[in-house]
Every structure is written in structure tokens, then in C-alpha cells.
Motif scaffolding. Structure first.
Motif, PDB file in Angstrom:
ATOM      1  N   UNK A   1     -24.323   0.965  29.231  1.00 15.70           N
ATOM      2  CA  UNK A   1     -23.225   0.236  28.591  1.00 15.70           C
ATOM      3  C   UNK A   1     -23.484  -1.269  28.672  1.00 15.70           C
ATOM      4  N   UNK A   2     -23.264  -1.972  27.581  1.00 14.17           N
ATOM      5  CA  UNK A   2     -23.473  -3.422  27.545  1.00 14.17           C
ATOM      6  C   UNK A   2     -22.283  -4.132  28.176  1.00 14.17           C
ATOM      7  N   UNK A   3     -22.513  -4.952  29.194  1.00 12.27           N
ATOM      8  CA  UNK A   3     -21.401  -5.690  29.823  1.00 12.27           C
ATOM      9  C   UNK A   3     -20.670  -6.559  28.802  1.00 12.27           C
ATOM     10  N   UNK A   4     -19.344  -6.563  28.850  1.00 12.50           N
ATOM     11  CA  UNK A   4     -18.544  -7.403  27.953  1.00 12.50           C
ATOM     12  C   UNK A   4     -18.350  -6.839  26.564  1.00 12.50           C
ATOM     13  N   UNK A   5     -18.770  -5.582  26.343  1.00 16.06           N
ATOM     14  CA  UNK A   5     -18.674  -5.003  24.999  1.00 16.06           C
ATOM     15  C   UNK A   5     -17.232  -4.845  24.543  1.00 16.06           C
ATOM     16  N   UNK A   6     -16.377  -4.387  25.439  1.00 20.48           N
ATOM     17  CA  UNK A   6     -14.971  -4.177  25.064  1.00 20.48           C
ATOM     18  C   UNK A   6     -14.306  -5.497  24.680  1.00 20.48           C
ATOM     19  N   UNK A   7     -14.571  -6.525  25.462  1.00 20.68           N
ATOM     20  CA  UNK A   7     -13.999  -7.843  25.176  1.00 20.68           C
ATOM     21  C   UNK A   7     -14.567  -8.416  23.885  1.00 20.68           C
ATOM     22  N   UNK A   8     -15.876  -8.232  23.690  1.00 18.99           N
ATOM     23  CA  UNK A   8     -16.502  -8.738  22.468  1.00 18.99           C
ATOM     24  C   UNK A   8     -15.982  -8.038  21.232  1.00 18.99           C
ATOM     25  N   UNK A   9     -15.749  -6.738  21.336  1.00 20.03           N
ATOM     26  CA  UNK A   9     -15.223  -5.970  20.201  1.00 20.03           C
ATOM     27  C   UNK A   9     -13.812  -6.427  19.853  1.00 20.03           C
ATOM     28  N   UNK A  10     -12.989  -6.637  20.879  1.00 23.63           N
ATOM     29  CA  UNK A  10     -11.619  -7.094  20.631  1.00 23.63           C
ATOM     30  C   UNK A  10     -11.617  -8.469  19.971  1.00 23.63           C
ATOM     31  N   UNK A  11     -12.498  -9.363  20.432  1.00 22.04           N
ATOM     32  CA  UNK A  11     -12.580 -10.712  19.862  1.00 22.04           C
ATOM     33  C   UNK A  11     -13.053 -10.659  18.416  1.00 22.04           C
ATOM     34  N   UNK A  12     -13.983  -9.749  18.119  1.00 25.23           N
ATOM     35  CA  UNK A  12     -14.480  -9.621  16.756  1.00 25.23           C
ATOM     36  C   UNK A  12     -13.362  -9.191  15.818  1.00 25.23           C
ATOM     37  N   UNK A  13     -12.630  -8.147  16.201  1.00 27.96           N
ATOM     38  CA  UNK A  13     -11.555  -7.667  15.337  1.00 27.96           C
ATOM     39  C   UNK A  13     -10.462  -8.725  15.181  1.00 27.96           C
ATOM     40  N   UNK A  14     -10.190  -9.472  16.244  1.00 31.92           N
ATOM     41  CA  UNK A  14      -9.182 -10.527  16.159  1.00 31.92           C
ATOM     42  C   UNK A  14      -9.608 -11.587  15.155  1.00 31.92           C
TER      43      UNK A  14
END
Length: 218
Positions: free
Chosen positions: A35-48
């Protein structure tokens, strides 16, 4: 001389959520996925960021009418008209490619320059599609030289509003997200978020006037 190793790491949560670690020797290749660290946060920022770009386009549309009365009418009619299945189908057809799928390529080719909007008074107004470049930037398309135009798409019939990142664009949740995106000063953002919470509480209590007043103050 005895082997090699490499790491293929995506833009966390944007171009991927797993990192590949490959090791090679004369006997073969072994690939391990983590799993890539920070993926969940990065995905949320992208959609935002994608939704913020869409909000800008909506704001441009709301300001197209020439009179205040017409703008107010459009403002009140848009939420209901834009959230129905017929609106999704109409928008989807505009972005569907020759193969019947909505892809990054069909979206880009369909509205890379802008779109003409027919107004109630018979006039035609133009909305620039700079929103497309903002979305492309948020999604990091081609950041590593990927051939994004070859990525598979989705059929219009398969869009059910339940995909990850989906949010109601006319909800208090989305308004809170936009507030954080467009009010970088924490103090200003906190003041505006308080008004959003007040508007939400009023709406839940059936006080539509109170909700509208709080929203307008924001």
C-alpha cells in the motif's frame, strides 16, 4: 552483476494506491505490492479538487443571466434540475465517445474549448472549459508519461452515483468542502464553517429562511 531492483511508485491515491517493488536475478523476477503511504489522503484531495473545479463551472453558469431576477430563478431551479437522472443522461451523452463509453479522451475531445449555453431570453452565452485543465491537473493525467487517452471508460448505464468520491454537489457536506478549498485562511474558514453549520441546523429544523440567511451571509 548478480541482480537488479526497482520501485514503481504512483502519485499517492491519484494515479494509484499501491507501490510495486521488483527484484530481478538470473533466476527470474519477483514483484511485491505494498500500500502506498498517503494514498487515502491523496485520493480525497484529488476528488476535492475535481469537485472544486466543477463548482467554479456551476458558479459561472449561475452568473450568466443578465438580470438579478433571472439569476435568482436559475439559482433556485438548478439543484433539482441538476440532480435528476435525466440531467445525468443528458450530460453523459455530451461526453460519450463513438464506442458508447465515457473516457478521458471523449471528455477532452467533447469539450476542450468550451460550451455554448442557450439562455431563456434566446441569447447564447459561452462558458470556457478551463475547468477541464483544472481536472486534468488534479488527476495528474500523464504525469509519468502514461497514455491516459487509452484508459478504459464507463458506460452511462453503469453510473449509479455510488462510486468512491461521489458527493451531492448541493449538500452542506459539499459546501463545507468548498469552504475549506477556497478559504485558505484558517480563521476565515472557521467563521464560514460556523455559518454552514448554522444553515444545516436550520434546514434540519425546517427553518428554510434561517438556512438561506446563514448561507447568504457566508
Amino acid at each position: 552483476a548478480q541482480g537488479w531492483s526497482l520501485t514503481a511508485e504512483p502519485k499517492a491515491g491519484v494515479t494509484g494506491s499501491e507501490t510495486a517493488f521488483a527484484r530481478g536475478t538470473r533466476d527470474g523476477v519477483v514483484i511485491e505490492w505494498k500500500a502506498t503511504p498517503g494514498a487515502e489522503k491523496g485520493r480525497a484531495a484529488m476528488f476535492a479538487a475535481v469537485r472544486a473545479a466543477g463548482a467554479v463551472a456551476i458558479a459561472d453558469l449561475l452568473h450568466l443571466p443578465r438580470t438579478a431576477a433571472d439569476r435568482e430563478y436559475l439559482y433556485r431551479q438548478m439543484p433539482g434540475a441538476a440532480t435528476g437522472r435525466s440531467a445525468l443522461d443528458e450530460a453523459g451523452r455530451a461526453y460519450t465517445g463513438p464506442d458508447g463509453a465515457i473516457t478521458f479522451e471523449s471528455i477532452w475531445r467533447g469539450h476542450s474549448g468550451g460550451v455554448n449555453v442557450l439562455m431563456a431570453d434566446g441569447s447564447v452565452r459561452f462558458i470556457s472549459s478551463s475547468v477541464s485543465s483544472q481536472i486534468w491537473s488534479a488527476m495528474q493525467l500523464g504525469v509519468y508519461g502514461e497514455r491516459w487517452e487509452k484508459l478504459p471508460g464507463v458506460k452511462l448505464s453503469g453510473i449509479d452515483g455510488k462510486a468512491p468520491g461521489t458527493i451531492n454537489l448541493f449538500s452542506f457536506e459539499f459546501l463545507r468542502e468548498l469552504t475549506r478549498a477556497f478559504a485558505p485562511n484558517p480563521r476565515d474558514a472557521e467563521s464560514l464553517l460556523t455559518l454552514v453549520s448554522r444553515a444545516k441546523s436550520s434546514a434540519r429544523a425546517g427553518d428554510i429562511t434561517g438556512a438561506e440567511n446563514a448561507s447568504k451571509r457566508g
